[in-house]
Design a protein around this motif. Sequence first.
Motif, PDB file in Angstrom:
ATOM      1  N   PRO A  38      -4.335 -16.011 -33.743  1.00 36.09           N
ATOM      2  CA  PRO A  38      -4.608 -15.415 -32.432  1.00 36.09           C
ATOM      3  C   PRO A  38      -4.696 -16.442 -31.303  1.00 36.09           C
ATOM      4  O   PRO A  38      -4.338 -16.145 -30.169  1.00 36.09           O
ATOM      5  N   ILE A  39      -5.162 -17.643 -31.619  1.00 35.57           N
ATOM      6  CA  ILE A  39      -5.226 -18.688 -30.599  1.00 35.57           C
ATOM      7  C   ILE A  39      -3.814 -19.045 -30.138  1.00 35.57           C
ATOM      8  O   ILE A  39      -3.538 -19.126 -28.935  1.00 35.57           O
ATOM      9  N   ILE A  40      -2.916 -19.239 -31.093  1.00 36.85           N
ATOM     10  CA  ILE A  40      -1.523 -19.574 -30.765  1.00 36.85           C
ATOM     11  C   ILE A  40      -0.878 -18.453 -29.956  1.00 36.85           C
ATOM     12  O   ILE A  40      -0.247 -18.694 -28.924  1.00 36.85           O
ATOM     13  N   VAL A  62      -3.451 -27.124 -31.877  1.00 34.78           N
ATOM     14  CA  VAL A  62      -3.502 -26.092 -32.918  1.00 34.78           C
ATOM     15  C   VAL A  62      -2.341 -26.287 -33.891  1.00 34.78           C
ATOM     16  O   VAL A  62      -2.514 -26.178 -35.113  1.00 34.78           O
ATOM     17  N   GLY A  63      -1.161 -26.586 -33.362  1.00 34.36           N
ATOM     18  CA  GLY A  63      -0.008 -26.857 -34.221  1.00 34.36           C
ATOM     19  C   GLY A  63      -0.216 -28.089 -35.089  1.00 34.36           C
ATOM     20  O   GLY A  63       0.119 -28.095 -36.276  1.00 34.36           O
ATOM     21  N   LEU A  64      -0.800 -29.124 -34.499  1.00 32.89           N
ATOM     22  CA  LEU A  64      -1.089 -30.335 -35.284  1.00 32.89           C
ATOM     23  C   LEU A  64      -2.139 -30.058 -36.352  1.00 32.89           C
ATOM     24  O   LEU A  64      -2.072 -30.600 -37.457  1.00 32.89           O
ATOM     25  N   TRP A  65      -3.121 -29.202 -36.021  1.00 32.19           N
ATOM     26  CA  TRP A  65      -4.120 -28.824 -37.031  1.00 32.19           C
ATOM     27  C   TRP A  65      -3.448 -28.125 -38.214  1.00 32.19           C
ATOM     28  O   TRP A  65      -3.791 -28.372 -39.363  1.00 32.19           O
ATOM     29  N   ALA A  89       4.695 -27.181 -37.317  1.00 26.50           N
ATOM     30  CA  ALA A  89       5.769 -27.992 -36.725  1.00 26.50           C
ATOM     31  C   ALA A  89       6.495 -27.220 -35.624  1.00 26.50           C
ATOM     32  O   ALA A  89       6.789 -27.765 -34.552  1.00 26.50           O
ATOM     33  N   LEU A  90       6.791 -25.945 -35.881  1.00 29.98           N
ATOM     34  CA  LEU A  90       7.485 -25.130 -34.886  1.00 29.98           C
ATOM     35  C   LEU A  90       6.629 -24.918 -33.639  1.00 29.98           C
ATOM     36  O   LEU A  90       7.116 -25.029 -32.509  1.00 29.98           O
ATOM     37  N   SER A  95       5.927 -25.893 -28.053  1.00 26.20           N
ATOM     38  CA  SER A  95       4.942 -26.011 -26.976  1.00 26.20           C
ATOM     39  C   SER A  95       5.374 -27.009 -25.907  1.00 26.20           C
ATOM     40  O   SER A  95       4.855 -26.969 -24.790  1.00 26.20           O
ATOM     41  N   PHE A  96       6.293 -27.889 -26.223  1.00 31.59           N
ATOM     42  CA  PHE A  96       6.756 -28.870 -25.248  1.00 31.59           C
ATOM     43  C   PHE A  96       7.908 -28.364 -24.384  1.00 31.59           C
ATOM     44  O   PHE A  96       8.323 -29.048 -23.451  1.00 31.59           O
TER      45      PHE A  96
END
Length: 132
Positions: A38-40, A62-65, A89-90, A95-96
């Motif tokens: 839900p955060i993503i 969050v992605g790195l976590w 990874a996606l 996100s960039f």
Amino acid sequence: MWAHVLNALLGIWLMASAAILGYSDAKTITDNEHIAGPIIASFAIISWWEATRVVRLYNVPVGLWLLLAPWVLGFDNTTATVNSMLVGALVTGLSFVKGKIKDVYGGGWSAVWKSDTLHAREARKQPRTNLK
């Protein structure tokens, strides 16, 4: 915007993936995915609008976590590990992606130090009227 839509879909996928891929009995893994998903999705949906586009970068941690979670939390399921790493990874990569910028909004604190601000440029475009 396509990258932000994909990130929102990845967040939704993360919430449902434990049930779909068959590891819903692993409480630590599913709790992690039910928190991160839900955060993503929320950050991705907020970043759809141009004025809030910078919120897309909030998904990077969050992605790195999700990339680190299998080792930190000790996942014992290969499918869950692959899913977490792939989604992480996606999400981090997508996100960039900035997206198209049509207008400039505000400028934040950096506008205080600029000599040529947006409102000054707009004022120069307007025809001057003599008030007597």
